[in-house]
Design a protein around this motif. Structure first.
Motif, PDB file in Angstrom:
ATOM      1  N   LEU A   1     -30.900   3.645  36.938  1.00 45.47           N
ATOM      2  CA  LEU A   1     -30.556   3.215  38.277  1.00 45.47           C
ATOM      3  C   LEU A   1     -29.518   2.110  38.257  1.00 45.47           C
ATOM      4  N   ALA A   2     -29.569   1.262  37.227  1.00 51.09           N
ATOM      5  CA  ALA A   2     -28.652   0.133  37.169  1.00 51.09           C
ATOM      6  C   ALA A   2     -27.197   0.588  37.112  1.00 51.09           C
ATOM      7  N   THR A   3     -26.910   1.667  36.373  1.00 55.78           N
ATOM      8  CA  THR A   3     -25.524   2.117  36.217  1.00 55.78           C
ATOM      9  C   THR A   3     -25.161   3.245  37.159  1.00 55.78           C
ATOM     10  N   GLY A   4     -26.146   3.962  37.640  1.00 56.31           N
ATOM     11  CA  GLY A   4     -25.884   5.118  38.483  1.00 56.31           C
ATOM     12  C   GLY A   4     -25.484   6.346  37.694  1.00 56.31           C
ATOM     13  N   ASP A   5     -25.555   6.255  36.366  1.00 50.78           N
ATOM     14  CA  ASP A   5     -25.199   7.383  35.505  1.00 50.78           C
ATOM     15  C   ASP A   5     -26.265   8.472  35.563  1.00 50.78           C
ATOM     16  N   PHE A   6     -25.790   9.737  35.505  1.00 47.27           N
ATOM     17  CA  PHE A   6     -26.696  10.873  35.426  1.00 47.27           C
ATOM     18  C   PHE A   6     -27.344  10.884  34.049  1.00 47.27           C
ATOM     19  N   LEU A   7     -28.667  11.010  33.990  1.00 45.62           N
ATOM     20  CA  LEU A   7     -29.369  10.976  32.713  1.00 45.62           C
ATOM     21  C   LEU A   7     -29.918  12.328  32.294  1.00 45.62           C
ATOM     22  N   ARG A   8     -30.616  13.024  33.180  1.00 44.48           N
ATOM     23  CA  ARG A   8     -31.271  14.252  32.757  1.00 44.48           C
ATOM     24  C   ARG A   8     -31.725  15.055  33.974  1.00 44.48           C
ATOM     25  N   THR A   9     -31.798  16.368  33.787  1.00 46.28           N
ATOM     26  CA  THR A   9     -32.363  17.269  34.781  1.00 46.28           C
ATOM     27  C   THR A   9     -33.695  17.784  34.250  1.00 46.28           C
ATOM     28  N   PHE A  10     -34.710  17.748  35.086  1.00 47.49           N
ATOM     29  CA  PHE A  10     -36.019  18.296  34.743  1.00 47.49           C
ATOM     30  C   PHE A  10     -36.195  19.537  35.606  1.00 47.49           C
ATOM     31  N   ARG A  11     -36.159  20.718  34.970  1.00 48.25           N
ATOM     32  CA  ARG A  11     -36.182  21.938  35.755  1.00 48.25           C
ATOM     33  C   ARG A  11     -37.034  23.001  35.071  1.00 48.25           C
ATOM     34  N   ASP A  12     -37.845  23.644  35.874  1.00 48.86           N
ATOM     35  CA  ASP A  12     -38.604  24.813  35.432  1.00 48.86           C
ATOM     36  C   ASP A  12     -39.035  25.526  36.701  1.00 48.86           C
ATOM     37  N   GLU A  13     -38.565  26.746  36.900  1.00 47.15           N
ATOM     38  CA  GLU A  13     -38.842  27.485  38.129  1.00 47.15           C
ATOM     39  C   GLU A  13     -40.336  27.697  38.363  1.00 47.15           C
ATOM     40  N   ARG A  14     -41.135  27.649  37.310  1.00 47.74           N
ATOM     41  CA  ARG A  14     -42.583  27.817  37.470  1.00 47.74           C
ATOM     42  C   ARG A  14     -43.209  26.609  38.160  1.00 47.74           C
ATOM     43  N   VAL A  15     -42.559  25.458  38.081  1.00 50.71           N
ATOM     44  CA  VAL A  15     -43.115  24.223  38.639  1.00 50.71           C
ATOM     45  C   VAL A  15     -42.629  23.985  40.058  1.00 50.71           C
ATOM     46  N   GLY A  16     -41.333  24.029  40.297  1.00 52.90           N
ATOM     47  CA  GLY A  16     -40.789  23.667  41.601  1.00 52.90           C
ATOM     48  C   GLY A  16     -40.640  22.161  41.686  1.00 52.90           C
ATOM     49  N   VAL A  17     -40.475  21.650  42.892  1.00 54.02           N
ATOM     50  CA  VAL A  17     -40.303  20.198  43.036  1.00 54.02           C
ATOM     51  C   VAL A  17     -41.006  19.705  44.290  1.00 54.02           C
ATOM     52  N   GLY A  18     -41.531  18.506  44.203  1.00 60.24           N
ATOM     53  CA  GLY A  18     -42.234  17.861  45.312  1.00 60.24           C
ATOM     54  C   GLY A  18     -42.450  16.402  44.971  1.00 60.24           C
ATOM     55  N   SER A  19     -43.651  15.904  45.187  1.00 58.87           N
ATOM     56  CA  SER A  19     -43.966  14.523  44.830  1.00 58.87           C
ATOM     57  C   SER A  19     -43.822  14.339  43.328  1.00 58.87           C
ATOM     58  N   MET A  20     -43.471  13.118  42.918  1.00 60.22           N
ATOM     59  CA  MET A  20     -43.351  12.852  41.489  1.00 60.22           C
ATOM     60  C   MET A  20     -43.706  11.412  41.183  1.00 60.22           C
ATOM     61  N   VAL A  21     -44.077  11.186  39.913  1.00 61.89           N
ATOM     62  CA  VAL A  21     -44.429   9.840  39.477  1.00 61.89           C
ATOM     63  C   VAL A  21     -44.129   9.704  37.985  1.00 61.89           C
ATOM     64  N   PHE A  22     -43.625   8.525  37.603  1.00 65.07           N
ATOM     65  CA  PHE A  22     -43.435   8.202  36.191  1.00 65.07           C
ATOM     66  C   PHE A  22     -44.675   7.494  35.672  1.00 65.07           C
ATOM     67  N   SER A  23     -45.006   7.727  34.410  1.00 63.13           N
ATOM     68  CA  SER A  23     -46.096   6.987  33.783  1.00 63.13           C
ATOM     69  C   SER A  23     -45.690   5.513  33.698  1.00 63.13           C
ATOM     70  N   ASP A  24     -46.679   4.626  33.539  1.00 64.05           N
ATOM     71  CA  ASP A  24     -46.399   3.193  33.486  1.00 64.05           C
ATOM     72  C   ASP A  24     -45.422   2.828  32.383  1.00 64.05           C
TER      73      ASP A  24
END
Length: 142
Positions: A1-24
């Motif tokens: 977030l600090a640089t605004g650089d693109f880091l990674r895409t997390f994609r799998d059609e079996r999952v889809g997208v909705g709510s999300m959370v990072f581990s501590d």
């Protein structure tokens, strides 16, 4: 977030997208979609998929301990806690959110084992998701 650089895409059609959370520790990302997907952040590898109950519309995800993700699911006047990694309801399946006479509009986890719900009845209520009992409340102006 600090640089605004693109880091990674997390994609799998079996999952889809909705709510999300990072581990501590920031090492895992859990996403709720058609199922729950757990990714390794550094490699982008999908680590696990878990079934997602279809009973409620909205949810808020939280890590409640190492390797344990809980989804607080809610719809209108009903709420329940789903153990994503254990694949089961923490208590009975979803029940009427305790103490509310209006539609539940928001949910959040608070500390160790408490849930907070807010509703259009002006109540913000803390409750124990394991037994459904109210722990405390604040009434806000409608």
């Amino acid at each position: 977030l600090a640089t605004g650089d693109f880091l990674r895409t997390f994609r799998d059609e079996r999952v889809g997208v909705g709510s999300m959370v990072f581990s501590d520790d920031g090492r895992e990302l859990t996403v709720a979609g058609k199922v729950y997907g757990v990714w390794d952040v550094a490699s982008g590898k999908l680590l696990a998929m878990h079934p997602r109950p279809e009973s409620l519309e909205h949810e808020q995800l939280a890590y409640t301990g190492p390797d344990r993700v809980v989804s607080l699911r809610f719809s209108q006047m009903v709420a329940g806690c789903w153990d994503v990694t254990g694949e089961k309801w923490l208590a009975a399946p979803p029940v009427r959110a305790p103490g509310h006479s209006g539609v539940v509009t928001g949910v959040a986890f608070r500390g160790a084992g408490e849930v907070v719900t807010a509703a259009d009845d002006g109540a913000v209520i803390r409750w124990d998701p394991m037994n459904g009992r109210e722990v405390g409340r604040v009434m806000l102006a409608k």
